[in-house]
Structures are given as structure tokens and as C-alpha cells.
Write an enzyme that holds these catalytic residues in place. Structure first.
Site, short mmCIF file in Angstrom:
data_model
loop_
_atom_site.label_atom_id
_atom_site.label_comp_id
_atom_site.label_asym_id
_atom_site.label_seq_id
_atom_site.Cartn_x
_atom_site.Cartn_y
_atom_site.Cartn_z
N HIS A 129 -8.98 -31.86 14.73
CA HIS A 129 -6.91 -32.19 15.06
C HIS A 129 -6.56 -30.88 14.75
O HIS A 129 -7.39 -29.99 14.13
CB HIS A 129 -7.10 -33.35 13.33
N ASP A 206 -10.96 -30.43 5.63
CA ASP A 206 -9.96 -31.26 6.02
C ASP A 206 -10.30 -32.61 6.13
O ASP A 206 -10.65 -33.35 6.21
CB ASP A 206 -9.18 -31.46 7.50
N GLN A 209 -10.02 -38.37 7.31
CA GLN A 209 -10.41 -39.23 7.59
C GLN A 209 -11.50 -39.60 6.79
O GLN A 209 -12.31 -40.22 6.56
CB GLN A 209 -11.50 -39.14 8.94
N LYS A 232 -3.59 -42.14 5.00
CA LYS A 232 -4.48 -42.91 5.70
C LYS A 232 -5.93 -43.57 4.51
O LYS A 232 -6.76 -43.72 4.94
CB LYS A 232 -5.63 -41.23 5.98
N CYS A 370 -4.57 -36.16 19.20
CA CYS A 370 -4.64 -34.58 18.63
C CYS A 370 -5.48 -33.94 18.61
O CYS A 370 -5.73 -33.32 17.47
CB CYS A 370 -3.93 -35.42 17.32
N1 7TS Z 1 -6.81 -33.97 10.48
C1 7TS Z 1 -7.58 -35.09 10.68
C2 7TS Z 1 -9.00 -35.66 10.97
C3 7TS Z 1 -6.43 -36.06 11.27
O1 7TS Z 1 -7.01 -37.48 11.10
C4 7TS Z 1 -5.14 -36.09 11.07
C5 7TS Z 1 -4.27 -37.44 10.77
C6 7TS Z 1 -4.56 -34.92 10.11
C7 7TS Z 1 -5.23 -33.89 10.20
C8 7TS Z 1 -3.18 -34.89 10.37
O2 7TS Z 1 -2.70 -35.52 9.16
P1 7TS Z 1 -1.88 -35.88 8.69
O3 7TS Z 1 -1.29 -36.81 7.08
O4 7TS Z 1 -0.86 -34.66 8.07
O5 7TS Z 1 -0.30 -36.26 9.94
N2 7TS Z 1 -4.65 -37.79 12.47
C9 7TS Z 1 -4.52 -39.26 13.30
C10 7TS Z 1 -5.01 -39.55 14.27
O6 7TS Z 1 -5.99 -39.71 14.32
N3 7TS Z 1 -4.07 -40.52 14.77
O7 7TS Z 1 -2.87 -40.20 14.47
C11 7TS Z 1 -2.66 -39.33 13.20
#
Ligand code: 7TS
Length: 412
Positions: A129, A206, A209, A232, A370
Site C-alpha cells: 500500500h 503492516d 489487512q 479495519k 492505493c
Molecule cells: N496498509 C494496508 C495493507 C492497507 O490496506 C491500508 C488501507 C493501509 C496500510 C493504510 O491504513 P490506514 O488505516 O492508515 O488508512 N487500505 C485501504 C484500502 O484497501 N482501501 O482503502 C484503504
């Protein structure tokens, strides 16, 4: 909707805990398949937020009055649950942040700034991401360090042989995801961590997911850092967890300066607070951290193993049905996947499919998710992504498939 009792999970009862699911969108029952972006929240989490603001809103740690003590206890209770949730060895290793994005930025700008030198190498993967790419690029630019990328195989798995060839005495940090948000690939992170440790590199995982789907044991993994976003995993937005090994956190400089992260301040010199507070400057996101505890409890009560087994059933069902449709090409067919189904349809833009599915009440995500470099790797602009949570059902997948079938026939 008639949802089944599957295994030991009663999906009907689970769905009852999610008020947002029980609505019509564009005149059709909502089918929410955008869980990889953010999951919906159970009543226990929603009520925790309301209860906090209605009953004991107060700033934490500094107060001696009853509300402040109650708020502090609730906030620290989440740290206690989070420690158990990922099997950290100490609550001092649990730092509350806004989410994975902030967790990775924190590591890059503290550990990274302090210990990365010109010519050092940082390895990420082609599955990342943007939030696990850009902070490292910024660090490399600042330090004249070099970013290396583990290549992705045709099925969406990482090329581990290539990874091992990238490792050298110059490698200082390896940062990869536990599972890919775009393809669902579950990465063999234990193997990656062990190989990186063999050459003395530090590993950041990370876990955005993974939080709602996979068992996480940071001690067994021997991960140096592990990042989670509450939103999430059935929790609120604006809260997340950075796990770091105590000995690493101890030697890292603070992230932000301000209240709470200090022991003593004079104009000549400031001494920093003990862990974890050294990394929690200012008033934190109290309500959302408090509510995160209820999300953790929700997952614990169902059991990650049961959640994973049920979601796997949904993924297998959806994969079979969707891949049988005319012109559909699955993007990401790794052997081991979380419940993410990404695909492209011949001659129809993902955005058009997303809009037409929305008209039928089916919420999917379309675009690059992303992960632009990953899309470039596959030579596509984006995918249609359906991602499943424990409250989803096979009947909902049938609605997706029926909608897709009509769209494909209408457009071709
Ligand atoms: N890493 C992964 C693997 C992610 O899926 C996401 C967010 C992030 C980092 C960032 O997380 P945040 O909570 O700091 O925003 N992924 C997604 C997505 O797949 N669609 O919208 C956000």
C-alpha cells in the site's frame, strides 16, 4: 435476509449487531463488500463511543478526579487487551497511533532517521500500500539510502528467492505487509522476518489487512514492529496500534514533542517519559482507543480461527462464481489469501462496474486501491475488489454475481 448458521458462528446473530447493514441503498438491500477499506462497527463499539462521551469524557493520565480516572482506566484497559491480542510481552510495547499510516511514518521518522545512513538499503515489496512505500521513499531521499523492491509473481505471491538475493549486509530495514489489500495474498512473514534477521535487518509488518482475519503473535513471529488500524477490524477510525520491541523503542528518539511524552521540561533540557508514553505526545484519541477494546473483544468472542474459516468459505464460493462469468480475469490467485477478491472484466472499466453495482445496492471498491506500482506491474489501471467480513453471506455473493452477470451482458 435469511443468513445461515455456519460452523459455530451464527451469522444471523452477528449481523444483528451491525445496524448499518440493515438498510436499503438505491432501493436494494445493502451488500457491503468494501471491508478491506473499512469494516462496519458492531453496536458494542458504537455504544462504547456514546457511553464514553455521555458518561465519562475527561482527559487522561493527568487528572485525579473520578471521570479522569475512569477514562484513564478505560484507555489503559485497551492497551492491556491489545497486548494480549497480538501477544506482546509488555504493555510498554503497545503505542496508540491513528492507524497503520501513522505507525509506519512513526517508525520511518524515528528509527529510520536515527539509524539509516547513506548507502543503506531498505526493502519493501511490490505488493505494498502507498503508506508502506512513501514514508520509506521520503526517508531514503533524506538519507541517500536505497529502496529495493521484492518482485511479485504472476499469481500475486512474492518472489521469495528474489527477496533472499536482495538481502545483504547493507539491508537495514525490511517492511512488508502481512496480507495484501489489493490481491489478498497472505505473505510468509515468518520466513521473511527470519531471513531479514539473519543479516541483521529490522522488520516492520503492516498488519492492516491481517487484524480482523489472521492470528497475530508478535513474539512467535519475532517481528520488530507490527502495525494495525482499528477501523479495519470492526473498531473506530482514528485509532491504531504500533507494536515495537521494547529494546528498539527504548533507543528510538520520540516522534512528536509535547505534553505526556516528557518526564521533566526546563528551557535547557527535556527528559522523555517512559514507554509507551514517550511516543504518545498530546491528548490522544481517547474515545476511539476506548472503543477499540470492544472491537478486540468482538473478534476474540467469535475467535479468529472461526472468522478465518468462515471468510475462507465465502472467498472460495465467490472465487468460483465470479471467475465463471464471461470476460472476468481474477487478479491475485495466491494459494493463501485473506477474503479479498480482485478482478478485471474485459472491455468494461472497473469504475463503471462499481457504479452499476452500487445502483444495485452492492458496495465494492474500484481503482488502484492505493497500490499503483502493483497495478502497473499487472499492466492495469485498477481492479474491482470485493472484500468480505464475518457478517457477509453467500446470498450476498449471489447478489454480486447476479449483478455482475447482468452488467457484463448489458455492456457486451
Ligand atoms: N496498509 C494496508 C495493507 C492497507 O490496506 C491500508 C488501507 C493501509 C496500510 C493504510 O491504513 P490506514 O488505516 O492508515 O488508512 N487500505 C485501504 C484500502 O484497501 N482501501 O482503502 C484503504
Amino acid at each position: 435476509m435469511n443468513a445461515p448458521v455456519t460452523g459455530i458462528l451464527n451469522i444471523e446473530q452477528i449481523r444483528e449487531q451491525f445496524p448499518v447493514l440493515h438498510q436499503q441503498v438505491n432501493g436494494k438491500p445493502l451488500v457491503y463488500f468494501d471491508n478491506a477499506a473499512t469494516s462496519q462497527k458492531p453496536l458494542s463499539v458504537i455504544n462504547a463511543l456514546v457511553d464514553y462521551y455521555k458518561g465519562y469524557n475527561a482527559n487522561i493520565h493527568r487528572g485525579i478526579h473520578t471521570l479522569a480516572e475512569k477514562a484513564t482506566k478505560a484507555f489503559e484497559d485497551t492497551r492491556h487487551s491489545a497486548k494480549a491480542f497480538i501477544n506482546a510481552s509488555s504493555e510498554q510495547e503497545i503505542i496508540f497511533v491513528r492507524g497503520v499510516t501513522e505507525a509506519i511514518n512513526l517508525v520511518a521518522s524515528t528509527y529510520g532517521r536515527a539509524f539509516i545512513k547513506a548507502g543503506d538499503e531498505i526493502i519493501i515489496s511490490g505488493l505494498e500500500h502507498h503508506s508502506n512505500i512513501v514514508p520509506w521513499q521520503m526517508l531514503c531521499e533524506e538519507k541517500q539510502a536505497i529502496l529495493k523492491v521484492i518482485p511479485v509473481l504472476e499469481n500475486g505471491e512474492l518472489d521469495l528467492d528474489a527477496f533472499k538475493k536482495l538481502l545483504s549486509s547493507k539491508t537495514k530495514i525490511v517492511s512488508v505487509n502481512h496480507a495484501s489489500n489489493s490481491l489478498g495474498t497472505i505473505n510468509p512473514i515468518k520466513e521473511i522476518i527470519d531471513a531479514a534477521h539473519d543479516i541483521g535487518a529490522v522488520v516492520v509488518i503492516d498488519g492492516a489487512q491481517a487484524g480482523a482475519h489472521l492470528e497475530i503473535d508478535v513474539q512467535e513471529l519475532n517481528s520488530d514492529f507490527y502495525c494495525l488500524s482499528a477501523h479495519k477490524m470492526y473498531g473506530p477510525t482514528g485509532a491504531g496500534i504500533l507494536y515495537g520491541k521494547k529494546e528498539l523503542l527504548e533507543k528510538m528518539p520520540p516522534y512528536q514533542g509535547g505534553g505526556e511524552m516528557i518526564k521533566e521540561v526546563t528551557f535547557e533540557k527535556t527528559t522523555y517519559n517512559d514507554l509507551p508514553y514517550k511516543f504518545e505526545a498530546g491528548t490522544p484519541n481517547i474515545a476511539d482507543v476506548v472503543a477499540l477494546n470492544f472491537a478486540i473483544q468482538f473478534i476474540n468472542q467469535l475467535g479468529k480461527e472461526n472468522i478465518g474459516a468462515y471468510e475462507h468459505e465465502l472467498l472460495t464460493y465467490a472465487t468460483e462464481k465470479v471467475s465463471a462469468l464471461k470476460g472476468v480475469k481474477l487478479i491475485g490467485t495466491a494459494k493463501s489469501k485473506v477474503s479479498v477478491l480482485s478482478f478485471a472484466v474485459d472491455g468494461i472499466h472497473p469504475f463503471d462496474i462499481g457504479q452499476m453495482l452500487d445502483a444495485r445496492g452492492v458496495a465494492v471498491r474500484t481503482g488502484h486501491h492505493c497500490t499503483q506500482p502493483l497495478m502497473d506491474h499487472f499492466g492495469i489501471e485498477g481492479t474491482v475488489r470485493a472484500s468480505f467480513a464475518v457478517y457477509n453471506t453467500k446470498q450476498e455473493i449471489d447478489s454480486l454475481v447476479e449483478g455482475l452477470d447482468r452488467i457484463i451482458n448489458f455492456m457486451s
